[in-house]
Design an enzyme around this catalytic site. Structure first.
Site, PDB file in Angstrom:
ATOM      1  N   TYR A 144       0.862  -1.206  -0.167  1.00 26.75           N
ATOM      2  CA  TYR A 144       0.124   0.104  -0.038  1.00 26.75           C
ATOM      3  C   TYR A 144       0.763   1.358   0.022  1.00 26.75           C
ATOM      4  O   TYR A 144       1.911   1.273   0.862  1.00 26.75           O
ATOM      5  CB  TYR A 144      -0.927  -0.115   1.317  1.00 26.75           C
ATOM      6  CG  TYR A 144      -1.789   1.257   1.434  1.00 26.75           C
ATOM      7  CD1 TYR A 144      -2.779   1.255   0.479  1.00 26.75           C
ATOM      8  CD2 TYR A 144      -1.914   2.038   2.484  1.00 26.75           C
ATOM      9  CE1 TYR A 144      -3.848   2.341   0.419  1.00 26.75           C
ATOM     10  CE2 TYR A 144      -2.537   3.227   2.289  1.00 26.75           C
ATOM     11  CZ  TYR A 144      -3.536   3.422   1.483  1.00 26.75           C
ATOM     12  OH  TYR A 144      -4.440   4.514   1.604  1.00 26.75           O
ATOM     13  N   ASP A 239       9.185   2.944   0.319  1.00 30.63           N
ATOM     14  CA  ASP A 239       8.051   3.494   0.890  1.00 30.63           C
ATOM     15  C   ASP A 239       8.132   2.834   2.344  1.00 30.63           C
ATOM     16  O   ASP A 239       7.835   1.978   2.872  1.00 30.63           O
ATOM     17  CB  ASP A 239       6.710   3.127   0.365  1.00 30.63           C
ATOM     18  CG  ASP A 239       5.600   3.738   0.932  1.00 30.63           C
ATOM     19  OD1 ASP A 239       5.860   4.448   2.179  1.00 30.63           O
ATOM     20  OD2 ASP A 239       4.636   3.321   0.755  1.00 30.63           O
ATOM     21  N   LYS A 267       3.519   8.662   9.286  1.00 29.07           N
ATOM     22  CA  LYS A 267       3.280   8.079  10.461  1.00 29.07           C
ATOM     23  C   LYS A 267       4.323   8.590  11.528  1.00 29.07           C
ATOM     24  O   LYS A 267       4.014   9.525  12.133  1.00 29.07           O
ATOM     25  CB  LYS A 267       3.344   6.442  10.334  1.00 29.07           C
ATOM     26  CG  LYS A 267       2.118   6.279   9.227  1.00 29.07           C
ATOM     27  CD  LYS A 267       1.601   4.786   9.301  1.00 29.07           C
ATOM     28  CE  LYS A 267       0.358   4.349   8.187  1.00 29.07           C
ATOM     29  NZ  LYS A 267       0.346   3.941   7.234  1.00 29.07           N
TER      30      LYS A 267
HETATM   31  C1  LIG Z   1      -0.174   4.453   5.800  1.00 21.23           C
HETATM   32  C2  LIG Z   1       0.845   4.246   4.643  1.00 21.23           C
HETATM   33  C3  LIG Z   1       0.514   5.040   3.334  1.00 21.23           C
HETATM   34  C4  LIG Z   1      -0.129   5.997   3.492  1.00 21.23           C
HETATM   35  O1  LIG Z   1      -0.175   7.192   4.408  1.00 21.23           O
HETATM   36  P1  LIG Z   1      -1.569   8.067   4.655  1.00 21.23           P
HETATM   37  O2  LIG Z   1      -0.898   8.911   5.659  1.00 21.23           O
HETATM   38  O3  LIG Z   1      -2.225   7.355   5.141  1.00 21.23           O
HETATM   39  O4  LIG Z   1      -1.828   8.788   3.296  1.00 21.23           O
HETATM   40  C5  LIG Z   1       1.744   4.797   2.387  1.00 21.23           C
HETATM   41  N1  LIG Z   1       2.438   3.844   2.638  1.00 21.23           N
HETATM   42  C6  LIG Z   1       2.559   2.789   3.724  1.00 21.23           C
HETATM   43  C7  LIG Z   1       3.606   1.943   3.567  1.00 21.23           C
HETATM   44  C8  LIG Z   1       1.736   3.018   4.518  1.00 21.23           C
HETATM   45  O5  LIG Z   1       1.756   2.303   5.526  1.00 21.23           O
END
Ligand SMILES: *Cc1c(COP(=O)(O)O)cnc(C)c1O
Length: 428
Positions: A144, A239, A267
């Site tokens: 994601y 990511d 995060k």
């Molecule tokens: C949570 C998450 C996102 C998206 O971040 P948001 O602040 O919810 O837009 C993207 N990449 C990873 C790996 C994530 O865990």
């Protein structure tokens, strides 16, 4: 447990908010029942509107590495707010947190702050495309990278939970530029690179996957990706929205000793306020506006309250040399305890774990990619989820999510969690 007020609030919310929630993962669609409305949280605990207390393993889906309402973060935000909450002008604290982040993360010279992980990943691939002058990207099934169009292709947790991996509204035109690979399968990536010669701008990956449960890379996988990217003039984007400042001060790059070309954050970097960031070496970052041609902007980017929270968070992480080890030990302890409790009652399961990330899969197979993650028994998971909730343990309402261990958790909390598993295991 009674959920009267949560139920009433949910009913009210559904009248004016789609599905009653501002992010679908908060709904209980995958497990049934009514979402619980949080009222407050402190340390390892979250309290709901009915006054129930839970040991929290969601932790705002990752940011609360040090526990809820961590005093240095709260103080920093309060002090900042008194001086004004947004200016649309550069502020000193943006440079301060940028310097700190650059000092903690390997292989980056410059960083730009945005408001979410979604924005960070979206901007990272635009930058990669602009820099390489190529259009296509490779992503991995089950990873994601936020909800921007290019990534809503087999997109892990939230999207998978709802059975709509390809969201309507994403055009064919956009989807055709996103190629899908299997996590932990280097041959698959090789094939894609060979059949799309000189067209791939970037490979984007969660270097430790956290959105199909927790799936660490197999030996040689990330190393192999690095080599392939070098051979094909493709940028490697890590990511690290979930793993950054969590699995090591410098994220998976540091943990595994692998250099990415662009790194995305979110995060933890915001300490619980809306923050994302992306970073790279000078050559790439200087391709961004206002000095380079790739446009990227944000009215509230680098917001002082968000920066204050993030700075307090990163400072604490950097100063606490024992933090990562403590987290890992707590996670290992939980792993052992849950495993023993489930084994005692012959519940078939697989547990994946790395650092402060852990996931429990009700599957007899090893979970190494999206397909194997999807083989877990969802009915067992539903019973597990509601059983745990009833015992005051809050895990994510989906079998595709990772649990986050915080430093605020005590061994007493972990024992309470293990005891809850043991108590419900016979009914699984
Ligand atoms: C949570 C998450 C996102 C998206 O971040 P948001 O602040 O919810 O837009 C993207 N990449 C990873 C790996 C994530 O865990």
């Amino acid at each position: 447990m009674l959920y009267q007020r949560s139920s009433a609030l949910f009913k009210e919310a559904q009248e004016v908010i789609p599905g009653g929630v501002n992010s679908p993962v908060r709904a209980f669609n995958a497990v049934g029942g009514t979402p619980i409305f949080a009222k407050s949280a402190k340390g390892a605990y979250v309290y709901d509107e009915d006054g129930n207390r839970y040991i929290d393993y969601i932790n705002s889906w990752g940011p609360m590495l040090l526990g809820h309402a961590f005093p240095p973060v709260v103080e920093a935000v309060i002090e900042k707010a008194k001086q004004g909450t947004s200016f649309g002008m550069p502020t000193a604290i943006e440079t301060e947190i940028a310097e700190l982040a650059v000092s903690m993360v390997p292989n980056i010279d410059k960083i730009r702050f945005v408001n979410s992980g979604t924005e960070a990943c979206m901007s990272a691939i635009r930058l990669a495309r602009g820099f390489t002058k190529k259009d296509k990207i490779i992503k991995f099934a089950g990873c994601y990278h936020g909800h921007s169009d290019s990534f809503l292709i087999a997109a892990g947790s939230g999207a998978v939970t709802f059975g709509t991996p390809n969201s309507p509204g994403v055009t064919q035109g956009t989807a055709k530029d996103t190629l899908l690979a299997r996590f932990n399968d280097l041959e698959n990536v090789k094939t894609l690179l060979a059949s799309n010669k000189d067209e791939i701008a970037a490979i984007i990956i969660e270097p430790v996957a956290g959105n199909m449960g927790c799936i660490p890379p197999v030996k040689g996988f990330l190393e192999g990706l690095r080599t392939l990217c070098d051979e094909h003039n493709v940028l490697l984007i890590f990511d690290e929205v979930m793993t950054g400042f969590r699995l090591a001060n410098g994220g998976v790059q540091q943990l595994k000793g692998i250099h990415a070309d662009i790194v995305c954050f979110g995060k933890v970097v915001g300490g619980g306020l809306p923050v994302g960031a992306f970073a790279a070496r000078n050559e790439i970052m200087d391709y961004l506006a206002p000095i380079g041609p790739v446009y990227q902007a944000g009215t509230l980017s680098g917001n002082p309250l968000a920066m204050a929270a993030g700075l307090a968070m990163l400072k604490t992480i950097k100063a606490d040399a024992g933090l990562m080890q403590r987290l890992e030990e707590k996670t290992a302890y939980l792993h052992r305890g849950i495993s023993e409790a489930l084994n005692k009652h012959n519940v078939i399961h697989t547990i994946n774990r790395i650092g402060s990330m852990i996931s429990v899969h009700f599957s007899e197979n090893q979970v190494v990619d999206f397909d194997t993650a999807a083989q877990g028994n969802n009915d067992t998971f539903k019973r597990f989820f509601h059983g745990m909730l009833n015992k005051g343990i809050y895990i994510a309402p989906s079998a595709f999510e990772t649990w986050f261990i915080t430093d605020a958790l005590t061994y007493e909390d972990l024992n309470e969690t293990i005891a809850a598993v043991e108590a419900i295991a016979k009914d699984l």
